[in-house]
Design an enzyme around this catalytic site. Sequence first.
Site, short mmCIF file in Angstrom:
data_model
loop_
_atom_site.label_atom_id
_atom_site.label_comp_id
_atom_site.label_asym_id
_atom_site.label_seq_id
_atom_site.Cartn_x
_atom_site.Cartn_y
_atom_site.Cartn_z
N GLY A 171 57.81 -21.35 10.61
CA GLY A 171 58.64 -20.74 9.57
C GLY A 171 57.96 -20.78 8.21
O GLY A 171 56.74 -20.93 8.13
N GLU A 201 48.62 -20.68 7.73
CA GLU A 201 48.66 -19.29 8.20
C GLU A 201 48.68 -18.33 7.01
O GLU A 201 48.08 -17.27 7.05
CB GLU A 201 49.91 -19.07 9.08
CG GLU A 201 50.06 -17.62 9.58
CD GLU A 201 51.28 -17.40 10.47
OE1 GLU A 201 52.09 -18.33 10.62
OE2 GLU A 201 51.41 -16.29 11.01
#
Length: 341
Positions: A171, A201
């Site tokens: 998330g 990421e």
Amino acid sequence: MMDILKALPKIELHCHLDGSVRPKTLYELLLKEGFREFRDYKEFEEAVMVRDDCKSLKEYLKKFEYPLRVMQKRENIERITYELLEDLDKQKVKYVEIRFAPYLHMEEGLLFEEVVESTLMGMERAKKDFGIWSNLILICMRHEGVEKSIEVIQNAAKYIGKGVVAVDLAGNEQDFPPEIHEKAFKLACEKGYNITIHAGETGIAENIPKSIQLLHAKRIGHGIAAAKDPKIMDLLKEKNIFLEMCPISNLQTKSVGSIEEYPIRKFFEKGLKVTVNTDNLTVSNTSLEREYKLLIEKLGFSLDEILRIIQNSIDAAFITHDEREILRKSVDEELRKLELI
Ligand SMILES: [Zn+2]
């Protein structure tokens, strides 16, 4: 070369169930459940898959809205799991770790156990019918807070050794840093889970060392921000941490500007343990074959180097020593048939 890539025995370690629903099934289930907002199949496809002009991870994540609508029933979750494995078996995947966040499938009344067991049933049925071997990684969501993560870890402990092998944290990385979940992952360690964490990421490099040091990660999902900091690359190497890289997904979410900037080659040459995965077969409209092809065509990887990446995936799999030797043998057998070893 394409024929060889198609025939290669493959290992998939980073694959989200909700992002990998067979498109025809998703369309059928949405219609059945009364969602009729698409004029036709083409319009539907555009709503559930990203296009090359996808602007951000945020836009990418919007594609999960539709699968999550239908993945609130036991029979749908079981079927979707089974079909994903059927598709992966056709793509010569020998072993896969599927991941998903149980709490996202409890919005219409399913119990935690019903969600997890539906997936495990799909996995078992696929193993019986196709022989494909799979395990499950359960995801804790960053924004839901540490107490919810603790619940996932506690509730699923009874499935360790029965199909569940690990927990993950996923998330919004920017607003919910790893340290928030420290207590939960300490518990996960004590309970005997393996740990992988989505980190680095979307550019926040410091989340990578934090995930290793505070959350006990043995594998890092994506990890591309490590390229910015030699110290982090050194840490990954020194601790023998595996990177679950998902090149096509990372390009689509604009985690890197272009394929030339994608750091997998740099990591590989530095001796980091990289693995290549799809992230989301449907949302990213990809396959391991396409990922390998991209590496060969755009980043100068040789077939031998692709085989080394597959060996890394065998080493990185969350399985026991004996299971790893069985997997290695079955992959070697296929490679021998292809006269590659
Ligand atoms: Zn992921």
